[in-house]
Motif scaffolding. Structure first.
Motif, PDB file in Angstrom:
ATOM      1  N   THR A  29      22.599 -11.930  -2.758  1.00 19.25           N
ATOM      2  CA  THR A  29      22.678 -13.233  -2.107  1.00 19.25           C
ATOM      3  C   THR A  29      23.601 -14.131  -2.926  1.00 19.25           C
ATOM      4  N   GLU A  30      23.752 -15.368  -2.511  1.00 16.10           N
ATOM      5  CA  GLU A  30      24.560 -16.314  -3.273  1.00 16.10           C
ATOM      6  C   GLU A  30      23.851 -16.764  -4.546  1.00 16.10           C
ATOM      7  N   ALA A  31      22.547 -16.522  -4.623  1.00 13.52           N
ATOM      8  CA  ALA A  31      21.792 -16.863  -5.831  1.00 13.52           C
ATOM      9  C   ALA A  31      22.031 -15.800  -6.904  1.00 13.52           C
ATOM     10  N   ASP A  32      21.555 -16.099  -8.112  1.00 14.22           N
ATOM     11  CA  ASP A  32      21.673 -15.167  -9.236  1.00 14.22           C
ATOM     12  C   ASP A  32      20.398 -14.345  -9.318  1.00 14.22           C
ATOM     13  N   GLU A  33      20.519 -13.024  -9.114  1.00 16.15           N
ATOM     14  CA  GLU A  33      19.348 -12.131  -9.193  1.00 16.15           C
ATOM     15  C   GLU A  33      19.425 -11.315 -10.475  1.00 16.15           C
ATOM     16  N   ILE A  34      18.389 -11.384 -11.297  1.00 22.11           N
ATOM     17  CA  ILE A  34      18.397 -10.722 -12.602  1.00 22.11           C
ATOM     18  C   ILE A  34      17.028 -10.106 -12.876  1.00 22.11           C
ATOM     19  N   GLY A  35      16.940  -9.388 -13.997  1.00 22.19           N
ATOM     20  CA  GLY A  35      15.654  -8.914 -14.510  1.00 22.19           C
ATOM     21  C   GLY A  35      14.898  -7.978 -13.598  1.00 22.19           C
ATOM     22  N   ALA A  36      15.590  -7.134 -12.837  1.00 22.23           N
ATOM     23  CA  ALA A  36      14.922  -6.284 -11.850  1.00 22.23           C
ATOM     24  C   ALA A  36      14.152  -5.145 -12.524  1.00 22.23           C
ATOM     25  N   LEU A  37      12.890  -4.946 -12.108  1.00 17.63           N
ATOM     26  CA  LEU A  37      12.057  -3.853 -12.618  1.00 17.63           C
ATOM     27  C   LEU A  37      11.260  -3.236 -11.472  1.00 17.63           C
ATOM     28  N   LEU A  38      11.155  -1.904 -11.490  1.00 19.71           N
ATOM     29  CA  LEU A  38      10.364  -1.187 -10.502  1.00 19.71           C
ATOM     30  C   LEU A  38       8.902  -1.138 -10.917  1.00 19.71           C
ATOM     31  N   SER A  39       8.015  -1.123  -9.924  1.00 14.83           N
ATOM     32  CA  SER A  39       6.601  -0.883 -10.211  1.00 14.83           C
ATOM     33  C   SER A  39       6.425   0.534 -10.730  1.00 14.83           C
ATOM     34  N   PRO A  40       5.308   0.840 -11.410  1.00 10.79           N
ATOM     35  CA  PRO A  40       5.117   2.189 -11.962  1.00 10.79           C
ATOM     36  C   PRO A  40       5.233   3.305 -10.927  1.00 10.79           C
ATOM     37  N   ASP A  41       4.843   3.031  -9.670  1.00  9.14           N
ATOM     38  CA  ASP A  41       4.964   4.066  -8.640  1.00  9.14           C
ATOM     39  C   ASP A  41       6.331   4.066  -7.967  1.00  9.14           C
TER      40      ASP A  41
END
Length: 441
Positions: free
Chosen positions: A314-326
């Protein structure tokens, strides 16, 4: 605007963005004009930190090359006709009293500059040693006034302690300590940690593997490059990380014992950072940075990176992405509301839900995937419970866990507890003010 120099007549020379040359902005309000251009044959990454000379028409600047080659200081002009090499240096600090001040190998040097023919004379004099430097930006940890006063930071190498903590913030067990070594990624079996250490002499990170059972530290990367964000493969046989060795930050993989060279996974002209890996070990969750949208989140198949696809862009800043354990859900931070908050959605699509209520400066999934353990803007550690139904996650009321001391960071949440690092006595350090080689009193 990354760096600039303002001349007496109102002319500004500046670098607008990484990957650019130097531009000139004139006081008449005309459009900015590029006056230096990158030379791809020399593998130049960007031109930065221009300093106007006394005539207001010429300037010195740093040419940053790929990390395998040293940076250099060159001279340019506001009409774009001058391009002349001056000397090798990691960074440009300033020009004062007939000398050019620059950084090389973690120290500040001064050398006589003949402004007429733009050549240095005599031998360089070391003015200060152990000075901060950040290689990815060619940024000196020093600033200079016109009269030669030099303000600079001294990099520290504090001992960092690693320990297990419970959910109340109580320290359970110390497991390791080392000077300047920060844990980043815990292997799935809990026996090894991929860590980073900032090497002050080159102004860049290297990655180390720490065997927790033996207390043994092994260096994984070397050279002039900046290495960041190591992530373990599920099998624990390799580490994925970002490196600027070829200019932009690309994603590489390397065997955890360091016996074979790193191999590229995803290379392009844009900066990238790896954040997580799927439980099956077949795809990476990465960030890609653009001028228009800043950071976006991408799904990158390891064996077929050309088939990568954006997950959240998106036009926003997306950071710090992490997946759930599953691996079914993804949490990330975004500034779409005006400040960074944490959000959750199903990996393969669905409604995005805000999980934080007081801002978020970082988070981790709990070991069973039922909570996000989050750091708020106030520095508190809170647990946000999550319930899942179909394609939607519903956050509950945040529960305050504890308020840690300054210098406390959580790096993993496991069934055993929270793996965290602390500085034993984090305090503000005093920055000395120097005038040439004599301290000001």
């Amino acid at each position: 605007m990354h760096s600039m120099s303002w001349g007496a007549g109102g002319t500004i020379v500046y670098n607008p963005f990484f990957g650019d040359g130097i531009f000139v902005l004139r006081p008449d309000g005309s459009e900015p004009v590029a006056v230096t251009t990158l030379d791809p044959k020399r593998r130049e990454s960007f031109h930065v930190y221009p300093k106007l000379l006394s005539d207001g028409k010429r300037f010195l600047y740093v040419i940053h090359t790929v990390a395998s080659q040293p940076n250099e200081i060159w001279a340019g002009s506001v009409d774009g006709t001058l391009r002349q090499r001056v000397l090798r240096a990691d960074a440009l600090v300033g020009i004062a009293r007939g000398d050019v001040y620059f950084m090389r190998d973690g120290a500040v040097y001064a050398q006589r500059l003949d402004e007429d023919d733009l050549r240095v004379e005599g031998e360089p004099r070391r003015v200060a040693q152990r000075v901060g430097f950040f290689e990815p930006d060619a940024a000196p940890g020093a600033s200079m006034a016109d009269d030669g006063a030099l303000l600079y930071s001294v990099p520290t190498d504090d001992t960092i302690e690693w320990a297990w903590y419970d959910r109340s913030g109580r320290r359970i067990e110390k497991i390791y300590e080392d000077a300047g070594v920060v844990p980043r990624s815990l292997s799935r079996d809990g026996k090894k940690v991929a860590a980073v250490k900032f090497e002050a002499s080159k102004g860049a990170n290297d990655i180390y593997i720490v065997d927790l059972e033996r207390g043994l530290r092994t260096r994984l990367t070397s050279g002039l490059s900046f290495h960041q964000s190591p992530v373990w493969s599920p099998a624990g046989d390799r580490v994925y990380f970002g490196s600027d060795r070829d200019g932009p930050y690309d994603i590489y993989a390397q065997a955890e014992d360091g016996t074979t060279p790193a191999v590229p996974v995803w290379k392009s002209a844009l900066d990238k950072d790896v954040r997580d890996i799927t439980p099956a070990g077949d795809a990476l969750i990465c960030l890609e940075s653009t001028r228009e949208t800043r950071n976006d989140i991408w799904f990158v198949p390891i064996e077929a990176p050309e088939k990568r696809r954006p997950l959240i862009a998106t036009e926003a800043d997306e950071i710090g992405a992490l997946l759930s354990p599953d691996g079914q859900w993804i949490a990330f931070r975004s500034d779409r509301s005006g400040r960074y908050e944490a959000y959750v959605r199903r990996l393969e699509g669905g409604r995005t839900t805000q999980a934080s209520t007081n801002g978020s400066t970082g988070f981790l999934w709990s070991a069973d995937g039922s909570e996000l353990i989050m750091r708020t803007y106030d520095g508190d550690r809170v647990a946000v419970p999550l319930t899942f139904s179909g394609n939607e996650a519903t956050p509950g009321k945040p529960l305050l866990l504890f308020t840690p001391p300054r210098g406390f960071s959580i790096h993993a949440a496991t069934a055993k507890g929270l793996l965290a690092s602390t500085l034993p006595d984090p305090t503000d350090f005093v920055v000395p003010l120097y005038y040439d080689s004599a301290p000001l009193r």
